[in-house]
Design a protein around this motif. Structure first.
Motif, PDB file in Angstrom:
ATOM      1  N   TYR A   6      53.733  48.477  48.354  1.00 30.22           N
ATOM      2  CA  TYR A   6      52.560  47.603  48.498  1.00 30.22           C
ATOM      3  C   TYR A   6      51.555  47.863  47.374  1.00 30.22           C
ATOM      4  N   VAL A   7      51.316  49.136  47.095  1.00 27.40           N
ATOM      5  CA  VAL A   7      50.318  49.504  46.084  1.00 27.40           C
ATOM      6  C   VAL A   7      50.802  49.109  44.680  1.00 27.40           C
ATOM      7  N   ALA A   8      52.075  49.341  44.384  1.00 25.12           N
ATOM      8  CA  ALA A   8      52.606  48.984  43.056  1.00 25.12           C
ATOM      9  C   ALA A   8      52.559  47.464  42.870  1.00 25.12           C
ATOM     10  N   VAL A   9      52.971  46.722  43.903  1.00 23.12           N
ATOM     11  CA  VAL A   9      52.976  45.251  43.809  1.00 23.12           C
ATOM     12  C   VAL A   9      51.542  44.725  43.693  1.00 23.12           C
ATOM     13  N   SER A  10      50.639  45.272  44.503  1.00 16.58           N
ATOM     14  CA  SER A  10      49.249  44.797  44.479  1.00 16.58           C
ATOM     15  C   SER A  10      48.589  45.102  43.142  1.00 16.58           C
ATOM     16  N   THR A  11      48.913  46.244  42.570  1.00 19.57           N
ATOM     17  CA  THR A  11      48.358  46.611  41.260  1.00 19.57           C
ATOM     18  C   THR A  11      48.813  45.601  40.216  1.00 19.57           C
ATOM     19  N   LEU A  12      50.092  45.263  40.290  1.00 16.01           N
ATOM     20  CA  LEU A  12      50.667  44.287  39.352  1.00 16.01           C
ATOM     21  C   LEU A  12      49.984  42.920  39.522  1.00 16.01           C
ATOM     22  N   GLU A  13      49.882  42.473  40.762  1.00 18.02           N
ATOM     23  CA  GLU A  13      49.330  41.143  41.030  1.00 18.02           C
ATOM     24  C   GLU A  13      47.850  41.046  40.638  1.00 18.02           C
ATOM     25  N   ALA A  14      47.058  42.012  41.097  1.00 14.46           N
ATOM     26  CA  ALA A  14      45.614  41.952  40.829  1.00 14.46           C
ATOM     27  C   ALA A  14      45.340  42.080  39.331  1.00 14.46           C
ATOM     28  N   SER A  15      46.209  42.822  38.635  1.00 16.74           N
ATOM     29  CA  SER A  15      46.014  42.991  37.189  1.00 16.74           C
ATOM     30  C   SER A  15      46.234  41.679  36.454  1.00 16.74           C
ATOM     31  N   LEU A  16      47.164  40.856  36.951  1.00 25.31           N
ATOM     32  CA  LEU A  16      47.378  39.542  36.320  1.00 25.31           C
ATOM     33  C   LEU A  16      46.135  38.682  36.493  1.00 25.31           C
ATOM     34  N   ASP A  17      45.488  38.836  37.641  1.00 25.09           N
ATOM     35  CA  ASP A  17      44.260  38.086  37.906  1.00 25.09           C
ATOM     36  C   ASP A  17      43.155  38.500  36.926  1.00 25.09           C
ATOM     37  N   VAL A  18      42.898  39.790  36.843  1.00 22.85           N
ATOM     38  CA  VAL A  18      41.793  40.258  35.989  1.00 22.85           C
ATOM     39  C   VAL A  18      42.091  39.962  34.507  1.00 22.85           C
ATOM     40  N   LYS A  19      43.354  40.057  34.144  1.00 19.79           N
ATOM     41  CA  LYS A  19      43.732  39.765  32.752  1.00 19.79           C
ATOM     42  C   LYS A  19      43.397  38.307  32.404  1.00 19.79           C
ATOM     43  N   SER A  20      43.626  37.411  33.372  1.00 19.29           N
ATOM     44  CA  SER A  20      43.339  35.992  33.138  1.00 19.29           C
ATOM     45  C   SER A  20      41.849  35.726  32.993  1.00 19.29           C
ATOM     46  N   MET A  21      41.050  36.516  33.685  1.00 17.21           N
ATOM     47  CA  MET A  21      39.609  36.263  33.740  1.00 17.21           C
ATOM     48  C   MET A  21      38.820  37.013  32.662  1.00 17.21           C
ATOM     49  N   ALA A  22      39.477  37.998  32.034  1.00 15.29           N
ATOM     50  CA  ALA A  22      38.745  38.988  31.227  1.00 15.29           C
ATOM     51  C   ALA A  22      37.958  38.423  30.057  1.00 15.29           C
ATOM     52  N   SER A  23      38.398  37.314  29.471  1.00 11.23           N
ATOM     53  CA  SER A  23      37.691  36.875  28.261  1.00 11.23           C
ATOM     54  C   SER A  23      36.261  36.431  28.562  1.00 11.23           C
ATOM     55  N   THR A  24      36.033  35.887  29.772  1.00  9.51           N
ATOM     56  CA  THR A  24      34.667  35.420  30.066  1.00  9.51           C
ATOM     57  C   THR A  24      34.065  36.017  31.332  1.00  9.51           C
ATOM     58  N   SER A  25      34.861  36.760  32.082  1.00 13.12           N
ATOM     59  CA  SER A  25      34.342  37.239  33.376  1.00 13.12           C
ATOM     60  C   SER A  25      34.697  38.709  33.602  1.00 13.12           C
ATOM     61  N   THR A  26      35.476  38.990  34.631  1.00 12.92           N
ATOM     62  CA  THR A  26      35.755  40.381  35.022  1.00 12.92           C
ATOM     63  C   THR A  26      36.574  41.134  33.971  1.00 12.92           C
ATOM     64  N   LYS A  27      36.127  42.343  33.660  1.00 18.13           N
ATOM     65  CA  LYS A  27      36.859  43.162  32.678  1.00 18.13           C
ATOM     66  C   LYS A  27      37.591  44.345  33.325  1.00 18.13           C
ATOM     67  N   VAL A  28      37.102  44.755  34.475  1.00 15.19           N
ATOM     68  CA  VAL A  28      37.684  45.956  35.092  1.00 15.19           C
ATOM     69  C   VAL A  28      37.942  45.695  36.579  1.00 15.19           C
ATOM     70  N   PHE A  29      39.114  46.131  37.026  1.00 14.75           N
ATOM     71  CA  PHE A  29      39.434  46.072  38.459  1.00 14.75           C
ATOM     72  C   PHE A  29      39.720  47.483  38.941  1.00 14.75           C
ATOM     73  N   VAL A  30      39.092  47.869  40.040  1.00 12.88           N
ATOM     74  CA  VAL A  30      39.266  49.222  40.591  1.00 12.88           C
ATOM     75  C   VAL A  30      39.908  49.105  41.975  1.00 12.88           C
ATOM     76  N   LEU A  31      41.049  49.749  42.150  1.00 10.43           N
ATOM     77  CA  LEU A  31      41.751  49.731  43.442  1.00 10.43           C
ATOM     78  C   LEU A  31      41.775  51.136  44.032  1.00 10.43           C
ATOM     79  N   GLU A  32      41.230  51.265  45.232  1.00 11.92           N
ATOM     80  CA  GLU A  32      41.261  52.570  45.914  1.00 11.92           C
ATOM     81  C   GLU A  32      42.460  52.648  46.850  1.00 11.92           C
TER      82      GLU A  32
END
Ligand code: F6P
Length: 420
Positions: A162-188
């Protein structure tokens, strides 16, 4: 030959597959009808045994057992309850033995982590002392994977997936947004003082540039300046940064970054809440817009993306516990032994509880990258087989999984109420 009766109880934090172990116990017992009589379960673990709240699993049909195998949480209920030492609280042990006697229990199967292995050990010692022949077998489980005597603990592989898959998925999201919005995603993630779950996020990193860019382990003392430099470098290099942080992260002087201030019955601090602390630092010191998430119970109950390997382990240890008991074993853990990494091969064997109780298996140094922010190939080799395969639950026409949900009646009491 008289048939043996089994008492099964779940203990501590539940997992996505603990019910698969329970179902396997019941199925293994039903497969040996000449040797096993009844299989009872404690409501809410050892507390139900002390209070004589026992469930007769005969009421579960074979279809129920299939549904149970697919259901997260603990169907009979669990508890965090530590039995004190034999000298400090003999009364509780005597009560357990009285309940065993009253219900003709020959075999006690305790499905839990290292604290529960300690309880199983004490119960087996006490029963011997009291001249009652109750065989005690510990069935391993803990998402933290910090249990000694077993290659891995059932529950961990599914949370790791679950953690490996979620890390992969959420990272694709932040990568898409990074140029104008979110730059860092923190998963606990959970795991207490062992970073196994955090390490599993590292499986998402197939290339050096892939996320997670920084993993914060409890085994590596937190150094704020070094951490901020690593985040800044990742953002400059990749345009964004994914950080995975373990709830047990602490500074060199042992101060936890997250501590809710409360403790459980075992005296463990309740952890959780480090992600907002880390995200706040990133915002205040580096000015990066960020999002953070706490996986919390979502990871511990994520049966929808359970690992097939983990499910196989969970079932195998449940079955083996019954077989070990019928072969005459007592005071042992049904431990998973790895025979080969690739292709992955393993067996289940008995491990003396003295080698398991109260130990905490942390990540060895050779599994941590030199900078302390990632995993090594050796760690990847260890973890990789544990998340393989998908064991999806069956979904109903309403689009939701068909989990087992029912209230169990308890057997009529044969003893007076118990007060410790
Ligand atoms: O031991 C398993 C675990 O999930 C830990 O990772 C976590 O810190 C703890 O349990 C939470 O326990 P509880 O649900 O009792 O708060």
């Amino acid at each position: 030959m008289s048939r043996k009766n089994i008492l099964y109880a779940q203990s501590g934090g539940v997992t996505p597959v603990i019910n698969a172990s329970a179902a396997a116990v019941i199925e293994a017992a039903r497969a040996r009808p000449d040797e096993v009589g009844r299989v009872l379960a404690g409501r809410n673990g050892i507390l139900g045994v002390l209070q004589e709240e026992l469930i007769d699993t005969a009421e579960l049909s074979s279809q129920d057992l299939v549904a149970m195998t697919q259901t997260p949480g603990g169907v009979f209920g669990s508890c965090r309850y530590k039995l004190k030492g034999l000298e400090e609280n003999r009364r509780e042990y005597e009560r357990l033995i009285e309940v065993f006697r009253a219900h003709d229990i020959d075999i006690f199967l305790y499905n839990g982590g290292n604290d529960s292995a300690d309880t199983a050990l004490k119960v087996s010692q006490m029963s011997r002392e009291m001249g009652v022949a109750v065989q005690c077998i510990a069935v391993p489980k803990t998402i933290d994977n910090d249990l000694e005597g077993t290659d891995n603990s059932p529950g961990f592989g599914s949370v790791a997936k679950y953690v490996a898959v979620s890390t992969l998925e959420a990272s694709l999201d932040v990568k898409s947004m990074a140029s104008t919005s979110t730059k860092v995603f923190v998963l606990e993630v959970m795991g207490r003082h062992a970073g196994w779950i955090a390490a599993a996020a590292g499986l998402a990193q197939r290339q050096p540039s892939d996320p997670p860019h920084v993993i914060l382990f409890p085994e590596v003392a937190f150094d704020e300046a070094r951490f901020l430099a690593a985040v800044e470098q990742a953002v400059e290099q990749h345009g964004y940064c994914t950080v995975v942080v373990s709830e047990g992260l602490h500074t060199a002087d042992g101060k936890l970054l997250s501590d809710s201030g409360s403790t459980d019955a075992f005296g463990h601090a309740q952890l959780g809440g480090v992600a907002p602390v880390i995200a706040g630092l990133v915002k205040d010191r580096l000015g990066y817009k960020n999002h953070w998430a706490v996986s919390d119970y979502l990871q511990r109950s994520a049966r929808h993306i359970a690992s097939q390997t983990d499910l196989d382990h969970a079932r195998a240890v449940g079955k083996a516990a019954v077989e070990l008991a019928l072969d005459g074993h007592s005071g042992v853990l049904a431990g998973i032994q790895r025979e080969a990494d690739e292709p992955y091969r393993w067996t289940v064997r008995p491990v003396p509880l003295e080698q398991v109780a109260n130990h905490e298996k942390k990540i060895p140094a050779e599994f941590l990258r030199a900078d302390g922010y990632g995993i090594t190939e050796a760690c990847r080799t260890y973890l990789a087989p544990l998340i393989r395969g998908e064991a999806y639950p069956d979904y109903g026409a309403d689009g939701l999984p068909g989990f087992l949900s029912r209230e169990f009646a308890t057997l009529a009491r044969r003893l007076a109420n118990f007060t410790a």
